[in-house]
Every structure is written in structure tokens, then in C-alpha cells.
Design an enzyme around this catalytic site. Structure first.
Site, PDB file in Angstrom:
ATOM      1  N   ASP A 123       0.861  -1.187   0.000  1.00 48.95           N
ATOM      2  CA  ASP A 123       0.000   0.000   0.000  1.00 48.95           C
ATOM      3  C   ASP A 123       0.893   1.231   0.000  1.00 48.95           C
ATOM      4  OD1 ASP A 123      -2.310   1.782   0.414  1.00 48.95           O
ATOM      5  OD2 ASP A 123      -3.346  -0.073   0.914  1.00 48.95           O
ATOM      6  N   HIS A 145      -2.748   3.125  -4.554  1.00 48.51           N
ATOM      7  CA  HIS A 145      -2.201   2.588  -3.293  1.00 48.51           C
ATOM      8  C   HIS A 145      -0.769   2.091  -3.492  1.00 48.51           C
ATOM      9  CE1 HIS A 145      -5.814   2.829  -0.777  1.00 48.51           C
ATOM     10  NE2 HIS A 145      -6.514   2.520  -1.840  1.00 48.51           N
ATOM     11  N   GLU A 190      -9.678   2.578  -5.532  1.00 48.56           N
ATOM     12  CA  GLU A 190      -9.331   3.939  -5.135  1.00 48.56           C
ATOM     13  C   GLU A 190      -8.070   4.459  -5.841  1.00 48.56           C
ATOM     14  OE1 GLU A 190     -11.096   4.042  -0.637  1.00 48.56           O
ATOM     15  OE2 GLU A 190      -9.142   3.123  -0.855  1.00 48.56           O
TER      16      GLU A 190
END
Ligand code: ACM
Length: 538
Positions: free
Chosen positions: A174, A245, A312
Site C-alpha cells: 500500500d 495505493h 481507489e
């Protein structure tokens, strides 16, 4: 009645008598069940002091066997004063039966060494017939936001096995850290596995913990985790999150970022929470780099699925980047969303060519997917419904229900008051199959998964606190044949939890206390205070 979690399909007391274990009880393992016997000796044997030899005289032997007519993960357990018999459709079924058997021995059977002088361990005479509702009964551990040392992962595999959960989704990368050794790209861990400091609590919090945080698993650590999981009939699904990420990877290899819009050479592993704007550049060099990463990942993880994230991914840098814009034109994919679909599609094809299946968060549905790809539906039910209707397999992970980082109580008595309130009862009444699916579409629901995102869980005690007791309720939702949510007997579940807390105590789980004022309620401090103006979201 017997207090088992998750509840089995059928339990009947067959007499008022009992079977028993003692130091002479032999463990007779039929063909294919040797691994279960090994596990029983290592756990039940260690806790009870009964060595479970593979032969010898006893009126009540423990017998394991495979009976192919049973469902593969199903089992029958029969206890009487003439034997303790566990039969399963496969070794996996026998293993689940052994877990039920351990629960019947009482909480002390969950310790690692004997704590009583008991010589004879009685089990009520009964018959259990059982099989799971879903084949994917998952738990996500986010080891990127806060690193969980290998021993912690192994311990969670034990806790999963005790609850008949069978998929560990390891979120390995991440913005805030890269946790898996990749031999051909050593800087991923040399640079990407440490950050200088950490935002403390919610991302809107003004506090920082001013000390470095990091760690990673070597490839041998990963092999050990995968083997330990396999011995417990758990599959490990690795997640390498792309194209968002990814700031930790870009900090390690700046050329992976959008160098025509940001100076990625000055980026570091991210030290706050949220979604970083620094995403991967959609170039051939990036694809080749991640193919190299995945080649090593495939060597380490033998399971069918590889998770590529896909969630995302902010598109601002791609919008501003001449390189990304030229790529959109050249590929004819229309816009940045099309570019993301192309990026994920590349790895979909790449994995399929190697006999594996891609799984990703529900954003990967935007732009179309190859038929074999599967979806983790996290933004509510909608992604799962769309995926199943389009013929994709889906795992239901809706944030509103099974994100266990969300608070368990609506008051200043949570260590960090994050997200929606999700009580034990809310989780118990979670229904994984969206009601709008037809029975054929519902066949695509492989199962469900609880998520332990660890922004606010800086150590194992905090992970335990967020996970338990809710993970016990989740396990019952994933395994048991429960009625519709409103008809579920929560009072009976709580009654059985009464016994289960004793097992969790013996396992050393720091669960949230089930009732009564919590010790810190009387003196709310920084941790317990809601943060002014903070959104009710991670
Ligand atoms: C997610 O929570 N971004 C999958």
C-alpha cells in the site's frame, strides 16, 4: 445444549453418557488424514497432556477417516463411550470435525500447555453432521498499514482455523508500506518497507507517532505462512495493489510514478492515512516491473486467485500527464477510467495465461473484465450484484457490514471512534447474498470476507480488539446455515459466546469486553475523544 461456534447444521445428544480422552487414547488416522492427526497431537495433545499415540488399547479410541460420499468440507462427528469418530468428505472435512471436537473438550483444550491436573477429558455423547454454507470464508489482514510480524500472521491462521475460516487475504502492499521480499526488485523492501513516522489515529487527527515503523516478510517467511495455512486447510490470497495505493513502491523506484507531472525522486513511503495521489504511470516499463513482481508472487502462492487491488486510484496525475494522455489516445480507451481498465485487463490476461485467476476490488468492473476474473465487493452490495449479473464470481466484503476497523459502539468508549457503528449483533445479522440476485446469479457468490484494515491498529492487541468478538459472529454467518437476518437467534448466539469467550481467553485473544463499563470510559483521553469535524469514514 452444546455451545459450538460456528453452529453446526445438526447436533443430537445420542445418550446421557460420554466419550473421553486420556493418556492412553490412541489416535487412529485413516489414509489421507495424517495431517489432521499431526495437528491434533500438536494442539489438543499439548493442551491436554494426552500424547495420542498411533496405537494401543483403549475402550474409546479417536478415529479419523475420509468418507467420499460426504461434501468435501463436510464432516460427521460421533462421540460415544466406545469411540470418538471423525469422518469427513476430504481431509479438509476431517479437519473441520477436529475443530468441533476441540471445542467439545472445553476451553482448556485451547491452551498450549496443560493447566489442570485433569487426567480424563470427557466429551458428551452426541452426533454432529455439518458442512459449510460458503466455500470462501475469508479474512483480510492489512499488514501494509501496520506491519504484523510473521508470528502474528501464524497466530491469526490458528484463530481462523478455530472458526472454520478458510481464505486469508494478505494485503501486502500500500502507500504506507511494501511487505514482501521481491528478489529482482530489492528496493521494494529496502526502501518501501519502512516509513519515518505514522499518523496516529484517524487521518484527521493532529497527532503523529514520531518513530519509524516497518518490516517485511522474506520469501522463506511467505513459504512458511503458506505451508502453515495449508496444514490448516486455509488458502492464502496475496494482494499486490495496483495502480493506486502504490506510493511505497514509487518511493522505492521513482520511475514507476508519473515523472512528467511530479518529482517522484523526492517521495517517501507515506506517513498518513487516506488515498495517495501518487499512482503508477501507465507505461510498458511499469507493466514489465509488475510482471516481474507477480512472477515471484506466483512461485510463492500456489492458490487459484491473485488479488491485484484496483481500488481507489485517483486519476489526477493521469489527467495531467502527457504520457498518460498519449497512452489513452494510442489505446483508444477514451479516458482515464478506460486506462485503468486496460491496466487491470493486462494482468487479467497475464494471470489467465499462467493458469491463475485475477480478483480485484469492485472498481475493476468499470471498463469490463475477462470472464474468469472475480470481484471483491466492498462498496456495499452494488458491485457484487453487478458482478454476479455479468457472470463473474464475487466475494461479498461490504464496508458497511464487515469492515472490522469500524467502531463497535456509538460513544466515547472506543479507542478510535472510526466509521460506522457495527455491533456484534449487526455482524451476526449480515447477509452475504444480495436479495435481488436470482438463484443462478447467486451461485456466483463464492462467499464472504471480513476486513481488518489496520490504520488504527498499531499492534496485535488492537487487531484482536477490533476483530473479536465480531469475527466469531462473522464465522457463523460464513459457515452456518442461518435463516434470514431478522429470524436469526442472536440470544442463542450470545449464549454460545458465553462458552466461546473462555476459548478465546485460553487462546490469548484480547477481545473487546462483551458488556459493562469499559475501564477507560471514566477518563476519556485523546484516544477516546471523537475528532471534531472528522467524517464517519476511514
Ligand atoms: C478498500 O477498502 N479500498 C478496498
Amino acid at each position: 445444549m452444546v455451545e459450538l461456534i460456528p453452529a453446526p447444521r445438526h447436533v443430537t445428544r445420542t445418550s446421557s453418557g460420554h466419550g473421553w480422552l486420556d493418556e492412553r487414547t490412541p489416535l487412529l488416522a485413516g489414509p489421507g488424514t495424517e495431517g489432521v492427526a499431526r495437528w491434533l497431537r500438536a494442539t489438543v495433545g499439548a493442551a491436554t497432556g494426552c500424547p495420542l499415540p498411533d496405537g494401543g488399547e483403549s475402550a474409546c479410541p479417536l478415529v479419523l477417516g475420509i468418507e467420499p460420499d460426504l461434501p468435501p468440507e463436510g464432516y460427521h462427528l460421533a462421540v460415544s463411550d466406545t469411540g470418538l469418530l471423525i469422518r469427513g468428505g476430504s481431509a479438509t472435512g476431517v479437519f473441520h470435525g477436529a475443530q468441533t471436537f476441540r471445542q467439545l473438550l472445553g476451553p482448556a483444550a485451547f491452551r498450549r500447555a496443560p493447566v489442570t491436573a485433569r487426567r480424563v477429558w470427557e466429551v458428551p455423547a452426541l452426533a454432529v453432521r455439518d458442512a459449510p454454507r460458503f466455500r470462501w470464508r475469508g479474512l483480510l489482514l492489512d499488514v501494509a498499514r501496520h506491519f504484523m510480524p510473521k508470528d502474528g500472521v501464524l497466530r491469526y491462521l490458528d484463530l481462523m482455523a478455530a472458526h472454520k475460516l478458510n481464505v486469508l487475504h494478505l494485503h501486502l502492499t500500500d502507500d504506507q508500506g511494501w511487505r514482501i521480499e521481491i528478489r529482482r526488485h530489492p528496493r521494494l523492501t529496502e526502501v518501501g518497507s519502512w516509513r519515518a513516522r505514522t499518523k496516529f489515529g484517524h487521518r484527521a487527527s493532529p497527532l503523529w507517532e514520531e518513530k519509524p515503523h516497518g518490516g517485511h516478510y522474506t520469501q522463506d517467511d511467505i513459504r512458511e505462512i503458506v505451508a502453515y495455512a495449508a496444514e490448516r486447510h486455509i488458502t492464502v490470497v496475496p494482494e499486490i495493489d495496483v495502480p493506486g495505493h502504490s506510493q511505497a513502491a514509487i518511493a522505492a523506484y521513482p520511475e514507476l510514478g508519473n515523472t512528467d507531472v511530479v518529482d517522484t525522486s523526492s517521495l517517501s513511503v507515506w506517513d498518513t492515512w487516506g488515498i495517495s495521489a501518487n499512482v503508477l504511470a501507465p507505461t510498458d516499463a511499469t507493466l514489465r516491473f509488475y510482471e516481474g513482481v507477480l512472477e515471484e508472487v506466483l512461485e510463492l502462492f500456489p492458490g487459484e486467485f491473485v488479488h491485484v487491488g484496483g481500488d481507489e486510484c485517483p486519476k489526477g496525475q493521469w489527467r495531467a500527464s502527457p504520457t498518460a494522455q498519449a497512452r489513452i489516445k494510442e489505446l483508444g480507451v477514451g479516458d482515464e477510467d478506460g486506462l485503468q481498465a486496460w491496466f487491470i485487463g493486462h494482468f487479467d490476461t497475464w494471470l489467465a495465461a499462467r493458469g491463475r485467476r485475477l480478483i480485484g476490488w469492485d472498481e475493476i468492473l468499470d471498463g469490463g473484465l475477462a470472464p474468469g476474473a472475480a470481484v471483491s465487493s466492498w462498496r456495499g452490495y452494488a458491485g457484487g450484484v453487478a458482478a454476479a449479473r455479468a457472470g463473474h464470481d464475487v466475494v461479498m466484503c461490504p464496508e458497511q457490514h464487515v469492515y472490522l476497523d469500524h467502531r463497535q459502539h456509538d460513544g466515547p468508549d472506543e479507542p478510535v471512534p472510526l466509521g460506522h457503528v457495527r455491533t456484534l449483533e449487526d455482524v451476526y445479522r449480515f447477509e452475504p447474498v444480495p436479495p435481488e440476485l436470482t438463484p443462478e446469479q447467486a451461485e456466483h457468490v463464492l462467499g464472504t470476507q471480513a476486513q481488518l484494515w489496520t490504520e488504527v491498529m498499531e499492534d496485535l492487541a488492537r487487531v484482536d480488539y477490533q476483530a473479536f468478538p465480531r469475527l466469531s459472529a462473522f464465522a457463523e454467518v460464513a459457515w452456518s446455515d442461518l435463516p434470514a437476518p431478522a429470524e436469526r437467534d442472536f440470544a442463542d448466539f450470545e449464549r454460545r459466546m458465553g462458552a466461546h469467550y473462555g476459548r478465546l481467553d485460553a487462546l490469548g485473544v484480547s477481545y473487546r469486553p462483551p458488556a459493562g463499563p469499559l475501564p477507560w470510559q471514566k477518563r476519556p483521553g485523546v484516544l477516546g475523544r471523537p475528532i471534531e469535524g472528522a467524517p464517519p469514514h476511514r
